[in-house]
Each structure stands twice: as structure tokens, then as C-alpha cells.
Design a protein around this motif. Sequence first.
Motif, PDB file in Angstrom:
ATOM      1  N   HIS A   2      59.405  19.412  65.777  1.00 29.88           N
ATOM      2  CA  HIS A   2      59.619  18.056  65.284  1.00 29.88           C
ATOM      3  C   HIS A   2      60.954  17.984  64.571  1.00 29.88           C
ATOM      4  N   LYS A   3      61.788  17.059  64.991  1.00 30.48           N
ATOM      5  CA  LYS A   3      63.093  16.893  64.351  1.00 30.48           C
ATOM      6  C   LYS A   3      62.957  15.964  63.167  1.00 30.48           C
ATOM      7  N   ARG A   4      63.603  16.351  62.101  1.00 32.97           N
ATOM      8  CA  ARG A   4      63.638  15.489  60.926  1.00 32.97           C
ATOM      9  C   ARG A   4      64.732  14.454  61.091  1.00 32.97           C
ATOM     10  N   ALA A   5      64.413  13.260  60.766  1.00 33.03           N
ATOM     11  CA  ALA A   5      65.413  12.200  60.849  1.00 33.03           C
ATOM     12  C   ALA A   5      66.301  12.267  59.605  1.00 33.03           C
ATOM     13  N   ASN A   6      67.565  12.339  59.847  1.00 35.26           N
ATOM     14  CA  ASN A   6      68.508  12.326  58.733  1.00 35.26           C
ATOM     15  C   ASN A   6      68.701  10.894  58.266  1.00 35.26           C
ATOM     16  N   PRO A   7      68.584  10.678  56.968  1.00 36.26           N
ATOM     17  CA  PRO A   7      68.819   9.317  56.489  1.00 36.26           C
ATOM     18  C   PRO A   7      70.279   8.939  56.663  1.00 36.26           C
ATOM     19  N   ILE A   8      70.505   7.725  57.053  1.00 38.71           N
ATOM     20  CA  ILE A   8      71.871   7.244  57.239  1.00 38.71           C
ATOM     21  C   ILE A   8      72.433   6.907  55.868  1.00 38.71           C
ATOM     22  N   ARG A   9      73.536   7.512  55.567  1.00 41.17           N
ATOM     23  CA  ARG A   9      74.176   7.256  54.280  1.00 41.17           C
ATOM     24  C   ARG A   9      75.144   6.096  54.446  1.00 41.17           C
ATOM     25  N   ARG A  10      74.818   5.054  53.750  1.00 38.09           N
ATOM     26  CA  ARG A  10      75.688   3.886  53.789  1.00 38.09           C
ATOM     27  C   ARG A  10      76.428   3.781  52.472  1.00 38.09           C
ATOM     28  N   ARG A  11      77.617   3.358  52.582  1.00 37.88           N
ATOM     29  CA  ARG A  11      78.387   3.129  51.358  1.00 37.88           C
ATOM     30  C   ARG A  11      78.100   1.709  50.911  1.00 37.88           C
ATOM     31  N   GLY A  12      77.260   1.623  49.920  1.00 33.80           N
ATOM     32  CA  GLY A  12      76.835   0.318  49.457  1.00 33.80           C
ATOM     33  C   GLY A  12      77.547  -0.094  48.197  1.00 33.80           C
ATOM     34  N   VAL A  13      76.949  -1.019  47.522  1.00 28.04           N
ATOM     35  CA  VAL A  13      77.534  -1.572  46.301  1.00 28.04           C
ATOM     36  C   VAL A  13      77.566  -0.529  45.198  1.00 28.04           C
ATOM     37  N   GLU A  14      76.536   0.303  45.096  1.00 30.77           N
ATOM     38  CA  GLU A  14      76.476   1.286  44.019  1.00 30.77           C
ATOM     39  C   GLU A  14      77.619   2.283  44.096  1.00 30.77           C
ATOM     40  N   GLY A  15      77.909   2.782  45.281  1.00 36.72           N
ATOM     41  CA  GLY A  15      78.982   3.757  45.436  1.00 36.72           C
ATOM     42  C   GLY A  15      80.341   3.192  45.086  1.00 36.72           C
ATOM     43  N   SER A  16      80.594   1.980  45.512  1.00 29.24           N
ATOM     44  CA  SER A  16      81.893   1.378  45.218  1.00 29.24           C
ATOM     45  C   SER A  16      82.008   1.013  43.744  1.00 29.24           C
ATOM     46  N   THR A  17      80.892   0.688  43.099  1.00 26.89           N
ATOM     47  CA  THR A  17      80.920   0.371  41.677  1.00 26.89           C
ATOM     48  C   THR A  17      81.302   1.591  40.866  1.00 26.89           C
ATOM     49  N   VAL A  18      80.779   2.738  41.229  1.00 25.37           N
ATOM     50  CA  VAL A  18      81.113   3.971  40.515  1.00 25.37           C
ATOM     51  C   VAL A  18      82.595   4.296  40.687  1.00 25.37           C
ATOM     52  N   VAL A  19      83.112   4.112  41.873  1.00 28.40           N
ATOM     53  CA  VAL A  19      84.520   4.405  42.127  1.00 28.40           C
ATOM     54  C   VAL A  19      85.408   3.444  41.345  1.00 28.40           C
ATOM     55  N   VAL A  24      88.934   2.364  36.627  1.00 29.21           N
ATOM     56  CA  VAL A  24      89.265   1.606  35.413  1.00 29.21           C
ATOM     57  C   VAL A  24      89.404   2.550  34.225  1.00 29.21           C
ATOM     58  N   TRP A  25      88.466   3.497  34.074  1.00 21.75           N
ATOM     59  CA  TRP A  25      88.552   4.451  32.959  1.00 21.75           C
ATOM     60  C   TRP A  25      89.775   5.353  33.099  1.00 21.75           C
ATOM     61  N   LEU A  26      90.137   5.704  34.314  1.00 18.96           N
ATOM     62  CA  LEU A  26      91.334   6.512  34.544  1.00 18.96           C
ATOM     63  C   LEU A  26      92.592   5.744  34.128  1.00 18.96           C
ATOM     64  N   ILE A  27      92.653   4.462  34.448  1.00 17.77           N
ATOM     65  CA  ILE A  27      93.805   3.638  34.072  1.00 17.77           C
ATOM     66  C   ILE A  27      93.876   3.480  32.556  1.00 17.77           C
ATOM     67  N   ILE A  28      92.729   3.254  31.905  1.00 14.55           N
ATOM     68  CA  ILE A  28      92.711   3.128  30.442  1.00 14.55           C
ATOM     69  C   ILE A  28      93.163   4.432  29.788  1.00 14.55           C
ATOM     70  N   GLY A  29      92.660   5.559  30.274  1.00 17.42           N
ATOM     71  CA  GLY A  29      93.063   6.853  29.726  1.00 17.42           C
ATOM     72  C   GLY A  29      94.545   7.124  29.920  1.00 17.42           C
ATOM     73  N   ALA A  30      95.068   6.781  31.093  1.00 22.40           N
ATOM     74  CA  ALA A  30      96.499   6.983  31.347  1.00 22.40           C
ATOM     75  C   ALA A  30      97.341   6.096  30.436  1.00 22.40           C
ATOM     76  N   ALA A  31      96.886   4.865  30.197  1.00 24.65           N
ATOM     77  CA  ALA A  31      97.620   3.962  29.308  1.00 24.65           C
ATOM     78  C   ALA A  31      97.645   4.489  27.878  1.00 24.65           C
ATOM     79  N   VAL A  32      96.529   5.063  27.424  1.00 25.06           N
ATOM     80  CA  VAL A  32      96.475   5.629  26.074  1.00 25.06           C
ATOM     81  C   VAL A  32      97.414   6.830  25.964  1.00 25.06           C
ATOM     82  N   VAL A  33      97.428   7.679  26.987  1.00 24.48           N
ATOM     83  CA  VAL A  33      98.315   8.847  26.967  1.00 24.48           C
ATOM     84  C   VAL A  33      99.776   8.404  26.954  1.00 24.48           C
ATOM     85  N   VAL A  34     100.127   7.410  27.760  1.00 22.99           N
ATOM     86  CA  VAL A  34     101.504   6.907  27.780  1.00 22.99           C
ATOM     87  C   VAL A  34     101.874   6.329  26.413  1.00 22.99           C
TER      88      VAL A  34
END
Length: 84
Positions: A2-19, A24-34
Motif C-alpha cells: 500500500h502506497k502512502r499518499a504524500n500530502p500536497i504542500r501548498r504555499r498558503g497564507v500562513e507561509g507567506s505571513t511568516v516570510v 519586516v523584523w529584518l528591516i527594523i533590525g537593520a535600521a536600528v543597526v544603521v
Amino acid sequence: AHKRANPIRRRGVEGSTVVIGSLVWLIIGAAVVVWLVATSIPACSRRLPSALSVINFFLHSWLGRLLLLGAWAEVGWHLFCQRP
């Protein structure tokens, strides 16, 4: 066999929100360092306030203390009340 079905990984709203949030935090940190580097240069330090002077002003005003209290409550809520 029996083959296991691999779940299809979709890039949804949650993934893009984390990115976007990380970006945003990277830009804020860079601005503070500058800002910190720019205020350490003697030619720029006369025009820009240093980090200590901004923190000192922030902590001596009632609005700054109120915002700090609100941020502390928000962080405490997410750390201690949101987790099971």
C-alpha cells in the motif's frame, strides 16, 4: 504494498505571513543597526540623537511608560496565556 499518499504542500497564507513578518523584523533590525552605527560617528552624532538619549526621553515621559506597560502586557499575554 500500500502506497502512502504524500500530502500536497501548498504555499498558503500562513507561509507567506511568516516570510513577510520575518522580512519586516529584518528591516527594523537593520535600521536600528544603521542608526547605532551612524550615531557613533562624530560627524553624524550632532545631528542624530543617540540611543541612550531616546531611551532616556522615552522612559521619562508618561506616554513612553504607558506604551512600555502595554508592550509588557502584550508579550506576557502571548507568552503565558496563549500557550496551552
